[in-house]
Design a protein around this motif. Sequence first.
Motif, short mmCIF file in Angstrom:
data_model
loop_
_atom_site.label_atom_id
_atom_site.label_comp_id
_atom_site.label_asym_id
_atom_site.label_seq_id
_atom_site.Cartn_x
_atom_site.Cartn_y
_atom_site.Cartn_z
N LEU A 143 17.76 39.19 -1.48
CA LEU A 143 17.62 40.46 -2.01
C LEU A 143 18.44 41.25 -1.47
N ASP A 144 18.56 41.18 0.03
CA ASP A 144 19.27 42.15 0.90
C ASP A 144 20.80 41.72 0.71
N ILE A 145 21.14 40.74 0.38
CA ILE A 145 22.76 40.50 0.02
C ILE A 145 22.84 41.02 -1.53
N ALA A 146 22.25 40.90 -2.13
CA ALA A 146 22.22 41.44 -3.85
C ALA A 146 22.03 42.92 -3.80
N ARG A 147 21.46 43.58 -2.75
CA ARG A 147 21.53 44.90 -2.71
C ARG A 147 22.92 45.51 -2.02
N GLN A 148 23.27 44.69 -1.02
CA GLN A 148 24.48 45.08 -0.27
C GLN A 148 25.56 44.89 -1.43
N GLN A 149 25.55 44.03 -2.30
CA GLN A 149 26.92 43.88 -3.08
C GLN A 149 26.71 44.93 -4.52
N ILE A 150 25.67 45.19 -4.72
CA ILE A 150 25.64 46.33 -5.61
C ILE A 150 26.14 47.55 -5.09
N ALA A 192 12.46 36.01 1.08
CA ALA A 192 13.65 35.57 1.49
C ALA A 192 14.62 36.47 2.44
N PRO A 193 14.52 37.67 1.95
CA PRO A 193 15.26 38.84 2.84
C PRO A 193 14.92 38.60 4.37
N LEU A 194 13.41 38.61 4.60
CA LEU A 194 12.98 38.55 5.92
C LEU A 194 13.20 37.20 6.57
N ARG A 195 13.11 36.21 5.77
CA ARG A 195 13.01 34.99 6.52
C ARG A 195 14.48 34.31 6.64
N TYR A 196 15.55 35.02 5.73
CA TYR A 196 16.94 34.46 5.98
C TYR A 196 17.85 35.59 6.01
N PRO A 197 17.85 36.23 7.23
CA PRO A 197 19.00 37.20 7.48
C PRO A 197 20.33 36.67 7.73
N ARG A 198 21.25 37.40 7.18
CA ARG A 198 22.74 37.03 7.34
C ARG A 198 23.16 36.29 8.59
N LEU A 199 23.47 35.11 8.41
CA LEU A 199 24.21 34.33 9.52
C LEU A 199 25.60 34.98 10.05
N ASP A 200 26.36 35.74 9.15
CA ASP A 200 27.53 36.11 9.85
C ASP A 200 27.49 37.56 10.45
N GLY A 202 32.84 38.75 2.85
CA GLY A 202 31.73 39.99 2.58
C GLY A 202 30.64 39.91 1.71
N GLN A 203 30.70 38.68 0.85
CA GLN A 203 29.77 38.39 -0.12
C GLN A 203 28.62 37.85 0.18
N GLY A 204 28.52 37.34 1.43
CA GLY A 204 27.48 36.59 2.04
C GLY A 204 27.14 35.11 1.69
N ILE A 205 28.14 34.61 1.42
CA ILE A 205 28.26 33.12 0.77
C ILE A 205 27.86 32.07 2.06
N THR A 206 28.02 32.63 3.11
CA THR A 206 27.82 31.73 4.31
C THR A 206 26.40 31.94 4.90
N THR A 207 25.56 32.84 3.96
CA THR A 207 24.36 32.71 4.20
C THR A 207 23.57 32.22 2.85
N LEU A 208 24.12 32.65 1.66
CA LEU A 208 23.27 32.07 0.63
C LEU A 208 23.58 30.48 0.31
#
Length: 756
Positions: free
Chosen positions: A659-666, A227-235, A64-70
Amino acid sequence: MAVTRRGILVGALAGGGLALGYMLRPRSYPLPLEPGEGEFAFDAWIKIGSDGVVTVAVPQVEMGQGITTLIPQVVAHELGADWRQVAVEPAPVSALYANLALAAKWAPLWMPLAPSLADQPEDLLTRRWAQDRLFNVTADGTELAAYEGPARAAAASARAMLMQAAATRWNVSWEECEAANGFVTHEGKRLPFGPLAEEAAAFSPPSPPPLRAEAMAERPGEFPPGAPLRYPRLDLPAKVDGSLTFAGDVRLPGMVHAAIAHAPIGLNTSISGLDEAAVKGMRGYLGIVRGMTNGAAWVAAVATDGWTAQAALTRMAPRFKVAAGADSNLVDAAMDEAMHTADAATIHTQGDRESLRGGLPLQLRYEVAPALHVAIETAAAAAHFSEGRLELWAGTQAPQAAREAAARAIGINARDVVLYPMAIGGSFDRRLENEPAVEVAVIAKAIGKPVQLAWTRREEFRAGLPRAPVAAVMGARVDAEGSIAGWRARIAVPATAREFGRRLLDGDTPFAALDAVAGKADPMAVEGAVPPYGIPNLVVDHVPVKIGLPTARMRGNAHAWTAFFNESFVDELAHKAGREPLSYRMAMLGKDTRLAECLQRVAALSQWGGGGDASGQGIACHVMGEGRIAVVASARRDENGVRVDRLSVVADIGRIVNLDIARQQIEGGLVFGLGLALGCSVRYEGGRPDSDSLGAMGLPTLADCPAIEVEFIDSKAPPADPGELGVAAVAPAVANALYSATGLRLRRLPFFGEDL
């Protein structure tokens, strides 16, 4: 006497010369990636196919932490890949993926304290230890700290090799070429990565790797800009449509299913009764398997399908005997006695310690009850044992520990265990423990078929170890203006980090680990207890209490209670001095301007009104490593209990990769911390928790979740983990808000109804 790796290491390092020789001995490791047909491996991180698909190895489990995107995002940016052609592959266990950042952070759990090591290079010792232990553990938000650098270097090398291949075709210098969007270009000519991959893999990468410039002047808070627009979460698509495979989704040819029941948590457990006659002739029922995991008895029913396995187990009605089951009344008594009589170990001191001896003018007690992780996915694993080789499908934060534990349980070598790492449906550090992997290995060997084991929610609650209970007496001396002149924290908590370390690193059973660390100071159990404020005289003491209940790590860990103690206490001091809580904090933050900026920004974001006049607003802040956060909560009490209406947050987490993943994690951390503030607590009697269903946990539902607004401070500092900051800061902010709303001080977590 048992021989452990740690013991060998300590013995070998008893002499300084041997220590240096051990650390400097050359190491070489095989390339862990196995390219498929039409694929070519570049270092341990990247495979490029002739079709242009770039596959990135990720050595950390996605939970859930988004590492497979980061990590793929870092690679894609550095390589110049087209994000639409980037894929992810879970990395196998390998020394090349050792989590050095986490190994250094957890050094108190494994570092031998031999005097001869004092002059040795600690970073080199950490590297050797982590590599030798295949330490690929996912924890404490260290993913970027550990892997961004190596992944970027590998991508830069691969980019140079692709440019070399293209430059050879064009008969130009490779340094004149560029790589972007999946193409190598030069003066109007371009070639896609796919057709170049085979030739590129034959080139030698330049040394050092030619990393891209880090100029981000326009938007330093994102890497790279946009980055958030160019790199949406892969999972995300697979999670939305249900196609992502978790351990419970694994299906193998000829696979059977197992259901399990565990003994209560306690000493000397055994199976005292089992009605096997009740399942005779039951269609699909195949048999039972009895076992011991971590010193605790269990019994599993095996059948052709999961429903039949669970029905058979229910019919057999297994009964257990326990010599001394965990008991919350005994835990409470042990905590009280320790607070009043036990010796304490000083973890931190500054200024005049003598001025803080004896009774301080203000002393207040705070408490935190044991809590369960309550992850969405219950434990599951699948295994197939054949010809001395175990194949294991499991979601685990500690893959090598899972392999070793499973191997020990069935009497084989860990190298004969093949682990297929699966995504985890929420862990919160629960999957640092590996009981399901051990149990499914034993069942697979006994039954002689591929088998899948799934725990029920009841078993998850009954067999899972809770977060430690904690009690603290916070004392202070103030000057004439009410400013803090002295601060003392006496914190009673089991040596929970050391206890966990014994289980993970040495394979100790929970109660053996309890005995091994009894009475030992544990700095990791009181992390975050040193407040960020400029207080001239300060002492933090740890009382390592033995409570007869094994405890586990949980998201936020010690910061989740030390932040509650500190920020509740400083708020009380502010009100007693007649000072406004925000300005009271700001006056003490001259040495931490980053945290001061977070507080100033969150005051504006939340329209902070001073926290008085029954406004229902409360403020809190906290520091975790290089991360900083400030939270303003708006809360009230109504006929349904505590209601949190709004959380306003400003965080400084350094350079933000996504930025999206950082916001999701907070946001996720805030909601998780809110759950701990309002529920998740259990009491034990006879080794059983008093609650074993989700409905009894008091978790916030979607309707209960507050409006959340999050802002970040632009920063070029190294990235800090956002995932646990919210967990730590939300409880004191809500407690302070409820004081503003009701005039009542809540000094216990969770906030029980009788307190209001």
